[in-house]
Design an enzyme around this catalytic site. Structure first.
Site, PDB file in Angstrom:
ATOM      1  N   LYS A  45      28.257 -51.943   5.220  1.00  0.00           N
ATOM      2  CA  LYS A  45      28.982 -53.207   5.039  1.00  0.00           C
ATOM      3  C   LYS A  45      28.590 -54.195   6.144  1.00  0.00           C
ATOM      4  CE  LYS A  45      33.026 -51.075   4.793  1.00  0.00           C
ATOM      5  NZ  LYS A  45      32.559 -49.685   4.846  1.00  0.00           N
ATOM      6  N   THR A  46      28.597 -53.729   7.389  1.00  0.00           N
ATOM      7  CA  THR A  46      28.234 -54.618   8.505  1.00  0.00           C
ATOM      8  C   THR A  46      26.750 -54.982   8.429  1.00  0.00           C
ATOM      9  OG1 THR A  46      29.895 -53.444   9.791  1.00  0.00           O
ATOM     10  CG2 THR A  46      28.427 -54.906  11.004  1.00  0.00           C
ATOM     11  N   ASP A  51      35.822 -57.871   9.026  1.00  0.00           N
ATOM     12  CA  ASP A  51      35.814 -56.432   8.769  1.00  0.00           C
ATOM     13  C   ASP A  51      37.270 -55.976   8.636  1.00  0.00           C
ATOM     14  OD1 ASP A  51      34.730 -53.961   8.411  1.00  0.00           O
ATOM     15  OD2 ASP A  51      34.046 -53.690  10.467  1.00  0.00           O
ATOM     16  N   THR A  55      37.565 -50.616   3.635  1.00  0.00           N
ATOM     17  CA  THR A  55      37.452 -49.233   3.160  1.00  0.00           C
ATOM     18  C   THR A  55      38.520 -48.983   2.096  1.00  0.00           C
ATOM     19  OG1 THR A  55      38.866 -48.638   5.014  1.00  0.00           O
ATOM     20  CG2 THR A  55      36.507 -48.243   5.284  1.00  0.00           C
ATOM     21  N   ARG A 114      25.005 -44.010   8.595  1.00  0.00           N
ATOM     22  CA  ARG A 114      25.394 -43.947  10.016  1.00  0.00           C
ATOM     23  C   ARG A 114      25.370 -42.501  10.513  1.00  0.00           C
ATOM     24  NH1 ARG A 114      30.541 -46.432  10.952  1.00  0.00           N
ATOM     25  NH2 ARG A 114      29.390 -48.351  11.341  1.00  0.00           N
TER      26      ARG A 114
HETATM   27  P1  ATP Z   1      32.111 -49.524   9.089  1.00  0.00           P
HETATM   28  O1  ATP Z   1      32.955 -49.806   7.904  1.00  0.00           O
HETATM   29  O2  ATP Z   1      32.480 -48.258   9.809  1.00  0.00           O
HETATM   30  O3  ATP Z   1      31.911 -50.686  10.012  1.00  0.00           O
HETATM   31  P2  ATP Z   1      29.686 -50.091   7.721  1.00  0.00           P
HETATM   32  O4  ATP Z   1      29.853 -49.810   6.269  1.00  0.00           O
HETATM   33  O5  ATP Z   1      29.833 -51.474   8.195  1.00  0.00           O
HETATM   34  O6  ATP Z   1      30.658 -49.153   8.512  1.00  0.00           O
HETATM   35  P3  ATP Z   1      27.087 -50.176   8.952  1.00  0.00           P
HETATM   36  O7  ATP Z   1      27.545 -50.364  10.369  1.00  0.00           O
HETATM   37  O8  ATP Z   1      26.549 -51.351   8.247  1.00  0.00           O
HETATM   38  O9  ATP Z   1      28.244 -49.505   8.125  1.00  0.00           O
HETATM   39  O10 ATP Z   1      25.976 -49.018   8.869  1.00  0.00           O
HETATM   40  C1  ATP Z   1      25.822 -48.047   9.864  1.00  0.00           C
HETATM   41  C2  ATP Z   1      24.358 -47.886  10.230  1.00  0.00           C
HETATM   42  O11 ATP Z   1      23.690 -47.281   9.118  1.00  0.00           O
HETATM   43  C3  ATP Z   1      23.624 -49.191  10.489  1.00  0.00           C
HETATM   44  O12 ATP Z   1      23.540 -49.473  11.861  1.00  0.00           O
HETATM   45  C4  ATP Z   1      22.239 -48.976   9.920  1.00  0.00           C
HETATM   46  O13 ATP Z   1      21.361 -48.513  10.937  1.00  0.00           O
HETATM   47  C5  ATP Z   1      22.426 -47.877   8.914  1.00  0.00           C
HETATM   48  N1  ATP Z   1      22.369 -48.376   7.526  1.00  0.00           N
HETATM   49  C6  ATP Z   1      23.423 -48.687   6.733  1.00  0.00           C
HETATM   50  N2  ATP Z   1      23.020 -49.051   5.517  1.00  0.00           N
HETATM   51  C7  ATP Z   1      21.671 -48.984   5.527  1.00  0.00           C
HETATM   52  C8  ATP Z   1      20.655 -49.226   4.554  1.00  0.00           C
HETATM   53  N3  ATP Z   1      20.972 -49.605   3.305  1.00  0.00           N
HETATM   54  N4  ATP Z   1      19.361 -49.062   4.916  1.00  0.00           N
HETATM   55  C9  ATP Z   1      19.045 -48.662   6.164  1.00  0.00           C
HETATM   56  N5  ATP Z   1      19.946 -48.402   7.125  1.00  0.00           N
HETATM   57  C10 ATP Z   1      21.244 -48.558   6.818  1.00  0.00           C
END
Ligand code: ATP
Length: 328
Positions: A64-65, A109, A158, A217
């Site tokens: 998401k981030t 977020d 989430t 992650r």
């Molecule tokens: P949260 O809700 O806990 O903040 P999130 O869904 O925002 O989690 P991210 O922080 O975007 O998750 O993803 C975690 C890590 O996973 C990122 O730093 C990145 O390195 C990797 N990642 C996520 N999605 C991808 C993708 N589609 N391709 C490559 N790497 C990814």
């Protein structure tokens, strides 16, 4: 001094930031989501207008981030990061809203954690790019009507089910992020090994991917740990044997479950005789928060059919009993 909003960047270690894709082309998987977003981005750019508001939902660590980082880059604009938990009253939101530049992105977020008053304040901001600011107090209070620059809101949650209908309806694009197939995680592990200069063979990359519970992650964290292990306990290169030993040491089993995941299953099976058991009761017994269990532990156990959710509570499946018997 009239400082701008404290830009609440996600608290991530620098290595995580290094691994985070910066452009859509660097992202792996989620092809259908990416394809739809690409169309919306192309069309908005063609019209010279801001992108419509976007809501992402799904378990933590699925990107998401990352999407909130790559979308502004594709739109060649800037992004402000905020967190729903930190926006306790409408006044907390005002600096962010008055700081938006035309077409820029405001990322919130954990948007399900916004209190109702803040959520309602967002309605006119998102729909009409307008807010009311109350100046002064009591009888001398007056309302100032302020036009905002058109912007794009990206919300992440989430818990899509906890968002109110009116807020959800104000997002033109709504995307659910699901768990990644092992092949996609393997691709992420291979790409990131290159970025970090780690030697890893295909078989070991696949093993890391298999034990990462469908979450990029987690794949990154496992890779970083195995790298450390390989450098400290072996020649530095990651082989299948090194990967196995490193993951055994942090008690990650062959399905990718860690201690907390197994503790959940063990609690359900041993204390509650397989269920049905309420989430709160399980959380109390494990001495941890029900939010953590619901956000981080249960989605994968549900997807892997290790548990089911019934009206009377959570139940362990035969697969869970089988797994606990064989898990080391
Ligand atoms: P949260 O809700 O806990 O903040 P999130 O869904 O925002 O989690 P991210 O922080 O975007 O998750 O993803 C975690 C890590 O996973 C990122 O730093 C990145 O390195 C990797 N990642 C996520 N999605 C991808 C993708 N589609 N391709 C490559 N790497 C990814």
């Amino acid at each position: 001094a009239a400082a701008g909003p404290a830009v609440a960047r996600p608290e991530v270690p620098s290595e995580d930031n290094k691994l985070r894709p910066k452009r859509i082309a660097e992202m792996v998987g989620q092809r259908d989501v990416i394809e739809r977003l690409q169309i919306a981005i192309d069309a908005a750019r063609h019209r010279g207008e801001p992108l419509g508001h976007i809501l992402f939902d799904g378990p933590p660590g699925l990107g998401k981030t990352t999407f909130a980082t790559v979308i502004p880059n594709e739109m060649e604009t800037v992004v402000q990061f905020a967190n729903g938990a930190g926006l306790k009253a409408p006044k907390d939101l005002i600096p962010y809203l008055t700081n938006v530049s035309e077409g820029s992105v405001l990322f919130i977020d954990e948007i399900h954690r916004l209190p109702r008053s803040v959520e309602e304040y967002l309605y006119t901001a998102m729909e009409d790019f307008r807010i009311d600011i109350v100046l002064g107090e009591g009888v001398s209070a007056r309302t100032l009507n302020l036009d905002l620059r058109p912007f794009t809101m990206i919300g992440a949650t989430t818990r899509a089910g906890m968002l109110s209908g009116p807020l959800r309806d104000r997002f033109q694009i709504r995307e659910h992020l699901g768990f990644y197939p092992t092949e996609d995680l393997c691709e992420i592990v291979c790409r990131n090994s290159k970025k970090l200069n780690i030697g890893i063979d295909q078989e070991s990359a696949m093993e890391v991917a298999r034990r990462s519970r469908g979450v990029p992650r987690i794949a990154n964290n496992r890779l970083l740990w195995i790298r450390d292990y390989a450098q400290s306990k072996a020649s530095g290169a990651i082989t299948l044997d090194v990967a196995h030993r490193a993951m055994d040491m942090i008690a990650v089993d062959r399905l990718g479950l860690d201690k907390q995941d197994r503790a959940y299953l063990q609690t359900l099976v041993r204390v509650f005789a397989g269920g049905p058991a309420g989430l709160e009761a399980i959380a109390h017994t494990m001495n941890c928060s029900s939010d953590t269990l619901e956000d981080e532990v249960e989605p994968f156990l549900l997807r892997y059919e290790l548990i089911v959710r019934t009206r009377r509570g959570r139940m362990a499946t035969p697969k869970a009993y089988e797994h606990l018997k064989t898990a080391s």
